[in-house]
Design a protein around this motif. Structure first.
Motif, PDB file in Angstrom:
ATOM      1  N   VAL A   3       0.868  -1.057  -0.081  1.00  0.00           N
ATOM      2  CA  VAL A   3       0.046   0.131   0.094  1.00  0.00           C
ATOM      3  C   VAL A   3       0.854   1.047   0.043  1.00  0.00           C
ATOM      4  O   VAL A   3       1.746   1.473   0.908  1.00  0.00           O
ATOM      5  CB  VAL A   3      -0.911  -0.286   1.242  1.00  0.00           C
ATOM      6  CG1 VAL A   3      -1.703   1.509   1.253  1.00  0.00           C
ATOM      7  CG2 VAL A   3      -1.796  -1.202   1.277  1.00  0.00           C
ATOM      8  N   SER A   4       0.814   1.992  -0.934  1.00  0.00           N
ATOM      9  CA  SER A   4       1.452   3.170  -1.194  1.00  0.00           C
ATOM     10  C   SER A   4       1.081   4.227  -0.310  1.00  0.00           C
ATOM     11  O   SER A   4      -0.016   4.502   0.310  1.00  0.00           O
ATOM     12  CB  SER A   4       1.618   3.903  -2.444  1.00  0.00           C
ATOM     13  OG  SER A   4       0.102   4.156  -2.750  1.00  0.00           O
ATOM     14  N   ARG A   5       1.941   5.216   0.363  1.00  0.00           N
ATOM     15  CA  ARG A   5       1.741   6.219   1.270  1.00  0.00           C
ATOM     16  C   ARG A   5       1.038   7.095   0.546  1.00  0.00           C
ATOM     17  O   ARG A   5       1.081   7.527  -0.476  1.00  0.00           O
ATOM     18  CB  ARG A   5       2.897   6.723   1.807  1.00  0.00           C
ATOM     19  CG  ARG A   5       3.022   7.752   2.731  1.00  0.00           C
ATOM     20  CD  ARG A   5       4.346   8.328   3.351  1.00  0.00           C
ATOM     21  NE  ARG A   5       4.187   9.438   4.060  1.00  0.00           N
ATOM     22  CZ  ARG A   5       4.881  10.512   3.981  1.00  0.00           C
ATOM     23  NH1 ARG A   5       6.204  10.342   3.211  1.00  0.00           N
ATOM     24  NH2 ARG A   5       4.620  11.655   4.452  1.00  0.00           N
ATOM     25  N   HIS A   6       0.004   7.893   1.178  1.00  0.00           N
ATOM     26  CA  HIS A   6      -1.016   8.850   0.895  1.00  0.00           C
ATOM     27  C   HIS A   6       0.018  10.119   0.469  1.00  0.00           C
ATOM     28  O   HIS A   6       0.760  10.581   1.107  1.00  0.00           O
ATOM     29  CB  HIS A   6      -1.876   9.248   2.093  1.00  0.00           C
ATOM     30  CG  HIS A   6      -3.032  10.174   1.348  1.00  0.00           C
ATOM     31  ND1 HIS A   6      -2.972  11.170   0.685  1.00  0.00           N
ATOM     32  CD2 HIS A   6      -4.600   9.847   1.314  1.00  0.00           C
ATOM     33  CE1 HIS A   6      -4.125  11.829   0.438  1.00  0.00           C
ATOM     34  NE2 HIS A   6      -4.967  10.890   0.786  1.00  0.00           N
ATOM     35  N   PRO A   7      -0.219  10.505  -0.817  1.00  0.00           N
ATOM     36  CA  PRO A   7       0.684  11.706  -1.142  1.00  0.00           C
ATOM     37  C   PRO A   7       0.164  12.875  -0.795  1.00  0.00           C
ATOM     38  O   PRO A   7       1.029  14.005  -0.873  1.00  0.00           O
ATOM     39  CB  PRO A   7       0.729  11.683  -2.730  1.00  0.00           C
ATOM     40  CG  PRO A   7      -0.758  11.124  -2.984  1.00  0.00           C
ATOM     41  CD  PRO A   7      -0.999  10.157  -1.724  1.00  0.00           C
ATOM     42  N   GLY A   8      -0.978  13.298  -0.107  1.00  0.00           N
ATOM     43  CA  GLY A   8      -1.554  14.360   0.321  1.00  0.00           C
ATOM     44  C   GLY A   8      -2.165  15.436  -0.937  1.00  0.00           C
ATOM     45  O   GLY A   8      -1.776  14.911  -1.893  1.00  0.00           O
ATOM     46  N   PRO A   9      -3.042  16.180  -0.684  1.00  0.00           N
ATOM     47  CA  PRO A   9      -3.126  16.627   0.906  1.00  0.00           C
ATOM     48  C   PRO A   9      -4.199  15.660   1.315  1.00  0.00           C
ATOM     49  O   PRO A   9      -4.934  14.836   0.699  1.00  0.00           O
ATOM     50  CB  PRO A   9      -3.819  17.921   0.838  1.00  0.00           C
ATOM     51  CG  PRO A   9      -4.524  17.845  -0.676  1.00  0.00           C
ATOM     52  CD  PRO A   9      -3.546  16.954  -1.424  1.00  0.00           C
ATOM     53  N   ILE A 141      -2.013   8.863  -8.763  1.00  0.00           N
ATOM     54  CA  ILE A 141      -0.831   8.769  -9.340  1.00  0.00           C
ATOM     55  C   ILE A 141      -0.156   7.449  -9.478  1.00  0.00           C
ATOM     56  O   ILE A 141      -0.154   6.553  -8.572  1.00  0.00           O
ATOM     57  CB  ILE A 141       0.093   9.419  -8.198  1.00  0.00           C
ATOM     58  CG1 ILE A 141      -0.242  10.718  -7.501  1.00  0.00           C
ATOM     59  CG2 ILE A 141       1.801   9.375  -8.570  1.00  0.00           C
ATOM     60  CD1 ILE A 141       0.508  11.314  -6.493  1.00  0.00           C
ATOM     61  N   ASP A 142       0.287   7.106 -10.995  1.00  0.00           N
ATOM     62  CA  ASP A 142       0.506   6.059 -11.254  1.00  0.00           C
ATOM     63  C   ASP A 142      -0.309   4.919 -10.958  1.00  0.00           C
ATOM     64  O   ASP A 142       0.273   3.818 -10.680  1.00  0.00           O
ATOM     65  CB  ASP A 142       2.032   5.746 -10.942  1.00  0.00           C
ATOM     66  CG  ASP A 142       3.203   6.610 -11.505  1.00  0.00           C
ATOM     67  OD1 ASP A 142       3.034   7.158 -12.529  1.00  0.00           O
ATOM     68  OD2 ASP A 142       3.966   6.891 -10.437  1.00  0.00           O
ATOM     69  N   GLY A 143      -1.436   5.127 -11.366  1.00  0.00           N
ATOM     70  CA  GLY A 143      -2.474   3.930 -10.874  1.00  0.00           C
ATOM     71  C   GLY A 143      -2.853   3.905  -9.476  1.00  0.00           C
ATOM     72  O   GLY A 143      -3.788   3.252  -9.116  1.00  0.00           O
ATOM     73  N   ASP A 144      -2.080   4.392  -8.408  1.00  0.00           N
ATOM     74  CA  ASP A 144      -2.532   4.420  -7.065  1.00  0.00           C
ATOM     75  C   ASP A 144      -3.685   5.419  -6.840  1.00  0.00           C
ATOM     76  O   ASP A 144      -3.379   6.731  -7.357  1.00  0.00           O
ATOM     77  CB  ASP A 144      -1.413   4.786  -6.110  1.00  0.00           C
ATOM     78  CG  ASP A 144      -0.346   3.529  -6.358  1.00  0.00           C
ATOM     79  OD1 ASP A 144      -1.077   2.248  -6.496  1.00  0.00           O
ATOM     80  OD2 ASP A 144       0.705   3.679  -6.048  1.00  0.00           O
ATOM     81  N   VAL A 145      -4.579   5.022  -6.183  1.00  0.00           N
ATOM     82  CA  VAL A 145      -5.882   6.150  -5.865  1.00  0.00           C
ATOM     83  C   VAL A 145      -5.891   6.302  -4.396  1.00  0.00           C
ATOM     84  O   VAL A 145      -5.752   5.530  -3.644  1.00  0.00           O
ATOM     85  CB  VAL A 145      -6.952   5.375  -6.366  1.00  0.00           C
ATOM     86  CG1 VAL A 145      -8.151   6.489  -6.152  1.00  0.00           C
ATOM     87  CG2 VAL A 145      -6.870   5.035  -7.717  1.00  0.00           C
TER      88      VAL A 145
END
Length: 153
Positions: A3-9, A141-145
């Motif tokens: 699971v990728s980290r939330h990019p914010g905000p 971002i890059d398919g991550d929602v």
């Protein structure tokens, strides 16, 4: 599963006038999906504010997908660049499904610094507290929602 980290905000404020304009356009273009852009002073991830909503033409004229008319996109790309503004949010409606990005929406998310704002006209998705249409924001971002909380302004 990674699971990728939330990019914010984590959250943003969308002024009531912008929210209302998005809903008015979505209702007017139903049964087709509507689309538009929220113009900001900086990206939401950089703490930018939503300044105004620009309703655009859906070239696809479809209840299942949207395609911002290239003439509209070109005009706003030039205009925002000259005004030192950005595409803060890319907006479209879902006429009968939740305000969540579809696989097509994710595949066509070409602006990673922008928020993707979706409004659902499905009555079963309405906010139970006030009956307003469901309006939700996402970073793709890059398919991550990643969902971004929307505060009323």
């Amino acid at each position: 599963m990674v699971v990728s980290r939330h990019p914010g905000p984590a959250s943003v404020t969308i002024p009531g006038t912008i929210r209302a304009a998005i809903v008015v356009q979505a209702r007017a273009e139903d049964p087709n999906e509507s689309c538009g852009l929220i113009i900001g002073d900086r990206s939401a991830a950089d703490g930018g504010a939503a300044l105004r909503y620009e309703p655009l033409r859906n070239l696809a004229a479809s209840p299942y997908l949207y395609e911002i008319h290239p003439d509209d996109l070109y005009r706003l790309t030039i205009g925002t660049d000259e005004a030192d503004e950005v595409f803060w949010g890319i907006v479209h409606s879902h006429t009968h499904t939740p305000a969540r990005p579809s696989p097509t929406d994710i595949h066509q998310a070409f602006y990673p610094d922008a928020l993707y704002i979706l409004v659902s006209l499905d009555p079963s998705e309405a906010d139970p507290s006030d009956g307003n249409e469901s309006l939700r924001a996402w970073r793709i971002i890059d398919g991550d929602v990643h969902e971004v909380e929307v505060a009323r302004g």
